[in-house]
Write an enzyme that holds these catalytic residues in place. Structure first.
Site, PDB file in Angstrom:
ATOM      1  N   ASP A   1     -10.494  -4.185  -4.790  1.00  0.00           N
ATOM      2  CA  ASP A   1      -9.637  -3.262  -3.976  1.00  0.00           C
ATOM      3  C   ASP A   1     -10.443  -1.855  -3.914  1.00  0.00           C
ATOM      4  O   ASP A   1     -10.307  -1.099  -4.950  1.00  0.00           O
ATOM      5  CB  ASP A   1      -8.460  -2.884  -4.307  1.00  0.00           C
ATOM      6  CG  ASP A   1      -7.521  -2.442  -3.264  1.00  0.00           C
ATOM      7  OD1 ASP A   1      -8.013  -1.589  -2.434  1.00  0.00           O
ATOM      8  OD2 ASP A   1      -6.328  -2.472  -3.089  1.00  0.00           O
TER       9      ASP A   1
ATOM     10  N   HIS B   1      -8.420  -5.116  -0.450  1.00  0.00           N
ATOM     11  CA  HIS B   1      -7.082  -4.514  -0.273  1.00  0.00           C
ATOM     12  C   HIS B   1      -6.240  -5.146   0.719  1.00  0.00           C
ATOM     13  O   HIS B   1      -5.011  -4.934   1.029  1.00  0.00           O
ATOM     14  CB  HIS B   1      -7.237  -3.061   0.394  1.00  0.00           C
ATOM     15  CG  HIS B   1      -6.107  -2.269   0.461  1.00  0.00           C
ATOM     16  ND1 HIS B   1      -5.681  -1.806  -0.767  1.00  0.00           N
ATOM     17  CD2 HIS B   1      -5.240  -1.394   1.404  1.00  0.00           C
ATOM     18  CE1 HIS B   1      -4.492  -0.910  -0.509  1.00  0.00           C
ATOM     19  NE2 HIS B   1      -4.270  -0.686   0.776  1.00  0.00           N
TER      20      HIS B   1
ATOM     21  N   SER C   1       0.800  -1.343  -0.126  1.00  0.00           N
ATOM     22  CA  SER C   1       0.107  -0.125  -0.004  1.00  0.00           C
ATOM     23  C   SER C   1       0.800   1.209   0.096  1.00  0.00           C
ATOM     24  O   SER C   1       1.458   1.554  -1.043  1.00  0.00           O
ATOM     25  CB  SER C   1      -0.797  -0.094   1.096  1.00  0.00           C
ATOM     26  OG  SER C   1      -2.049   0.901   1.137  1.00  0.00           O
TER      27      SER C   1
END
Length: 207
Positions: free
Chosen positions: A159, A190, A109
């Site tokens: 996501d 995610h 991320s």
């Protein structure tokens, strides 16, 4: 740009000779401990270098660079932090006596985003990168030469934080810079899944 070893970080020396060092870059709200177990899964025996992002968002929420809103980055800060982190790698290599030319970035991320930014702005830093749920961090004025650089991207079809088109755009951008890119999809959101971890592990084993 800082050239000091001034990131709060965790380092674990290699347990097996000849393996690269994994630079572990956590997601928003993580710290230098978050991805240690992931690193051990991905490449057992490798040295692990895990810095903590310097940005404190909202009290104790660590990030590697500032954002103005979800998905909207502070581009000036992103560029500064990109060079700052890229400078940290050879400084840490000297301190811990590992080869700075043999570093694999592993980011999740926010950590994947700054790793991608380093690939685009400081292309000599990594020869390999594993990016879980990244976005396109920025569009450089011109693409770097990433010939010989290999990148694994793990992304989720559902996501909501880093939408699928972001992973696709990043893959195309890196390929346009002559990197070799493998894009691995998993059906979820995610979260970091074991399917993605195993795919990255197999990808690393083939290198």
């Amino acid at each position: 740009m800082t050239t000091q070893l001034d990131f709060i970080h965790r380092f674990e020396p290699a347990q097996q000779h000849g393996l690269p060092t994994l630079l572990l870059l956590h997601g928003t709200g993580g710290d230098e401990h978050d991805l240690i177990d992931l690193g051990k899964l991905l490449l057992p025996g490798a040295a692990l270098l895990s810095p903590r992002g310097k940005i404190d968002e909202g009290g104790g929420v660590n990030r590697f660079f500032r954002r103005l809103a979800p998905g909207k980055f502070d581009m000036e800060d992103l560029r500064y932090r990109t060079h700052e982190l890229a400078d940290f790698v050879p400084t840490a290599a000297e301190a811990y006596t590992f080869d700075p030319a043999q570093v694999v970035a592993v980011g999740y991320s926010n950590g994947a985003n700054i790793a991608a930014s380093i690939l685009l702005l400081r292309p000599q830093t990594f020869k390999m990168a594993v990016l879980f749920h990244p976005m396109v961090p920025l569009a450089p004025d011109e693409l770097p030469d990433l010939n010989g650089v290999q990148v694994f991207i793990g992304a989720g079809r559902r996501d909501p934080i880093t939408p699928p088109d972001q992973a696709e755009r990043l893959a195309l951008m890196l390929q346009g810079a002559s990197a070799q890119v493998e894009l691995h999809w998993q059906p979820g959101g995610h979260q970091l899944t074991m399917d993605a971890v195993q795919a990255a592990q197999a990808w690393l084993a083939r290198r």
